[in-house]
Motif scaffolding. Structure first.
Motif, short mmCIF file in Angstrom:
data_model
loop_
_atom_site.label_atom_id
_atom_site.label_comp_id
_atom_site.label_asym_id
_atom_site.label_seq_id
_atom_site.Cartn_x
_atom_site.Cartn_y
_atom_site.Cartn_z
N THR A 93 0.83 -1.21 0.00
CA THR A 93 0.00 0.00 0.00
C THR A 93 0.86 1.26 0.00
OG1 THR A 93 -1.72 -1.15 1.22
CG2 THR A 93 -1.78 1.24 1.28
N SER A 97 1.35 3.95 -3.06
CA SER A 97 0.89 5.31 -2.76
C SER A 97 2.03 6.32 -2.88
CB SER A 97 0.31 5.37 -1.35
OG SER A 97 -0.78 4.49 -1.25
N SER A 232 -4.30 9.91 1.19
CA SER A 232 -5.27 8.97 1.73
C SER A 232 -6.19 8.45 0.62
CB SER A 232 -6.06 9.57 2.89
OG SER A 232 -6.71 10.74 2.51
N ARG A 233 -6.38 9.25 -0.41
CA ARG A 233 -7.12 8.78 -1.58
C ARG A 233 -6.36 7.63 -2.24
NH1 ARG A 233 -9.75 7.28 -4.93
NH2 ARG A 233 -10.87 8.21 -6.68
N VAL A 235 -4.10 5.65 -0.78
CA VAL A 235 -4.09 4.50 0.13
C VAL A 235 -5.40 3.73 0.01
CG1 VAL A 235 -4.22 3.89 2.58
CG2 VAL A 235 -2.43 5.41 1.79
N GLY A 236 -6.49 4.44 -0.18
CA GLY A 236 -7.79 3.78 -0.27
C GLY A 236 -8.14 3.29 -1.66
N LEU A 291 -6.61 -0.48 7.76
CA LEU A 291 -6.73 0.60 6.77
C LEU A 291 -7.34 1.85 7.41
CD1 LEU A 291 -6.22 0.92 3.75
CD2 LEU A 291 -8.56 0.17 3.33
N THR A 295 -5.52 5.53 7.72
CA THR A 295 -6.07 6.81 7.24
C THR A 295 -6.26 7.78 8.39
OG1 THR A 295 -7.66 5.21 6.38
CG2 THR A 295 -7.49 7.28 5.23
N LEU A 298 -2.98 9.32 9.14
CA LEU A 298 -2.68 10.33 8.11
C LEU A 298 -3.40 11.64 8.40
CD1 LEU A 298 -2.71 8.47 4.68
CD2 LEU A 298 -0.78 9.49 5.89
N ASN A 299 -4.67 11.52 8.73
CA ASN A 299 -5.42 12.74 9.02
C ASN A 299 -4.87 13.47 10.24
OD1 ASN A 299 -7.01 12.24 6.88
ND2 ASN A 299 -8.74 11.42 8.02
#
Ligand SMILES: Nc1ncnc2c1ncn2[C@@H]1O[C@H](COP(=O)(O)OP(=O)(O)OP(=O)(O)O)[C@@H](O)[C@H]1O
Ligand SMILES: [Mg+2]
Lengths: 315, 252
Positions: A93, A97, A232-233, A235-236, A291, A295, A298-299
């Motif tokens: 991941t 990314s 994060s986009r 990663v997802g 996951l 995220t 990250l935020n």
């Protein structure tokens, strides 16, 4: 016209004590309750999702220790000899990314600076729609583009490149998030007041100097936010890696080899014939939790960056 | 050659098809302060921005005539705008410090010119801050963000920033209109000091300020230069009826 007058606060007070309340009053409170319900739905959805994740992964962690999950270096829940280490999925991941960021950040910032500081209006009018088209392409198209077009092309230059690899979907993901980085960064750059640019020009600075040493740093917090959001986009993102990265969980940071990501693994299991309720099936909830945590971290990081930056006096 | 430090000769400026300045000829001798007064929209800012070519950045602007700095037309072919702006500093109506430290704000003009000598930069920053009468207030906090300063301090910082690149002309567009009376008085004192070394053009709406700080005053009206005279003459004995009406507050 009359209705509007009745809805104003002063007249509302006088009618509120009277026998008849204006129609607007009921419509207003009706709309308010409907909107409140909508808000409630989203809160409950979030809680429901979290509950399902927690409950299902509880079954998983009853059989697999958290330590093994976090430290084991192999991920083979679907094989006869099972290992449950998330690290290979995590590395896949992060690898894809990071490649996406390496593509989209320099390119996106360059385009954003061009659009906000240099481009005249007609040019901008042509370029913006193209970026929006990029953002609107379905990810499955991107996935097959990576697998069938980009990978063969890259193989001409990199002979060791595997047919499934991290590099190609990473690059394509970078193109996919490019509009996100560009438009959010452009917004941040545009929000810098012109008076700062004038201050720079008045000292004899060139356009490039003003853009890079005044406008860019002033917009840094917004730019950081856009980069973290893009990360994060990435990663997802699921489809592109599921198609082109190879679904082979291995702990590597070599972009030329096949990898799997957390999202791609979830797709693989939920589409396969893994029996519902089995340990292998429950792995997807454990991965989903991981996951979610990733995220979330990250935020938090982006929040911290913004905060320290604002405290330092940035805009 | 020109007798003046800066001068405009028959300058007209058009925004699109509308003339904002009409055939203006005016000269400023070295080390003098010239105040530009006139009602809102008469072209004061536009006129000031001729001298560092800040109007260039607006689309659809056309300039006719000559703007001379040390006798040379700065609108001539081959003149580099950046060079002009290094010799003609500007202070804006609203303080506009960069979101950087106090030190870096003042050092900015040197850095973009490729100056890297640390000693030299430090000395220049100190000199500029002293000239702007800000040094004593900030000398222990040079690393602090400039945005943490008060409005009046920010404006003096902007003056220091302009002085650090050693211009010979300083343009000030209503530099104290956004400030409190005490900061305003400080800026006016400063202008008195600065004119020993610099030639200064200042736009102001405040007639007392013009009377206090300037040697010469120019009255603009609807894009025209109506009257240009020594300040005490213009205020005590205006030749033109429009000037008289304006300074006695009958319009504007
Ligand atoms: N960027 C622009 N585009 C078009 N017209 C402009 C522009 N800037 C100024 N003008 C016009 O030029 C005229 C002079 O403007 P200017 O800003 O020089 O006036 P001013 O004397 O400085 O006014 P104030 O005292 O309000 O600052 C005005 O009529 C204004 O509307
Ligand atoms: Mg003005």
């Amino acid at each position: 016209m009359q209705q509007r007058a009745e809805a104003s606060p002063q007249t509302m007070q006088s009618t509120a004590f009277g026998a008849r309340r204006p129609v607007v009053y009921y419509t207003d409170s009706l709309i308010k309750s409907v909107l409140f319900l909508c808000a409630l739905v989203s809160v409950f959805t979030t809680i429901a999702i979290l509950t399902v994740l927690l409950v299902q992964s509880y079954f998983f962690f009853k059989e697999v220790s958290l330590v093994e999950f976090l430290t084991a270096r192999q991920w083979t829940p679907l094989f006869a000899e099972k290992h449950f280490g998330i690290l290979p999925l995590l590395s896949g991941t992060l690898l894809t990314s990071l490649i996406a960021l390496l593509v989209s950040v320099p390119l996106g910032l360059a385009v954003a600076i061009y659009l906000s500081e240099y481009a005249r209006r007609p040019v901008r009018k042509v370029i913006k729609p193209f970026l929006e088209i990029l953002a609107g392409i379905p990810t499955i198209v991107y996935g097959y583009f990576a697998l069938l077009t980009l990978t063969p092309l890259l193989q001409k230059f990199i002979p060791h490149l595997a047919g499934f690899n991290a590099l190609s979907p990473g690059i394509v993901m970078g193109i996919m998030i490019l509009p996100l980085v560009t438009s959010l960064s452009e917004d941040a750059l545009r929000a810098v007041p012109d008076s700062l640019r004038e201050g720079g020009f008045a000292l004899g600075a060139s356009k490039l100097q003003v853009s890079l040493s005044i406008v860019f740093p002033s917009a840094l917090s917004g730019i950081m936010a856009s980069i973290i959001l893009a990360l994060s986009r990435a990663v997802g993102e699921t489809m592109i890696v599921a198609i082109a990265a190879g679904n082979l969980p291995q702990l590597t940071f070599n972009p030329l080899e096949p990898v799997s990501t957390m999202t791609a693994f979830i797709v693989q299991v939920s589409q396969g014939d893994t029996p519902y309720g089995s340990l292998a099936y429950n792995t997807i909830f454990a991965v989903a939790i991981a996951l979610f945590v990733l995220t979330f971290i990250l935020n938090m990081i982006s929040f911290r960056i913004r905060k320290t930056f604002l405290a330092a006096g940035g805009g | 050659m020109s007798f003046f430090k800066v001068e405009t000769r028959n300058v007209s400026l058009y925004y699109g098809n509308t003339a904002a300045l009409k055939n203006i000829s005016l000269g400023v001798p070295e080390n003098k302060v010239v105040a530009i007064i006139g009602p809102s929209g008469c072209g004061k800012s536009t006129y000031l921005r001729l001298f560092n070519r800040m109007n260039d950045m607006i689309d659809d602007v056309r300039v006719e005539g000559e703007v001379l700095l040390n006798g040379k037309n700065i609108y001539a072919d081959g003149v580099r705008v950046e060079e002009v702006r290094k010799r003609v500093g500007m202070v804006f109506q609203k303080p506009n410090p960069f979101p950087k430290s106090i030190f870096e704000n003042v050092a900015y003009g040197l850095r973009i010119n490729g100056v890297t000598n640390k000693r030299y930069i430090e000395e220049t920053v100190e000199r500029a801050l002293r000239q702007a009468a800000l040094w004593d207030e900030v000398k222990d906090n040079l690393k602090k963000s400039a945005l943490a300063l008060s409005g009046g301090q920010q404006q003096r910082l902007c003056i220091a920033r302009a002085l650090a690149v050693e211009p010979s002309v300083v343009l000030m567009d209503e530099p104290s209109s956004a400030l409190d009376p005490i900061s305003n008085a400080k800026i006016e004192e400063l202008i008195w000091e600065l004119k020993k070394k610099y030639t200064i053009l200042i736009v102001t709406h405040n007639m007392q300020q013009a009377a206090r700080v300037s040697d010469w005053t120019a009255f603009f009206y609807l894009g025209e230069l109506i009257e240009y005279a020594e300040t005490k003459d213009l205020f005590t004995n205006p030749r033109n009826e429009k000037t008289q009406n304006y300074i006695t507050g009958r319009f504007g």
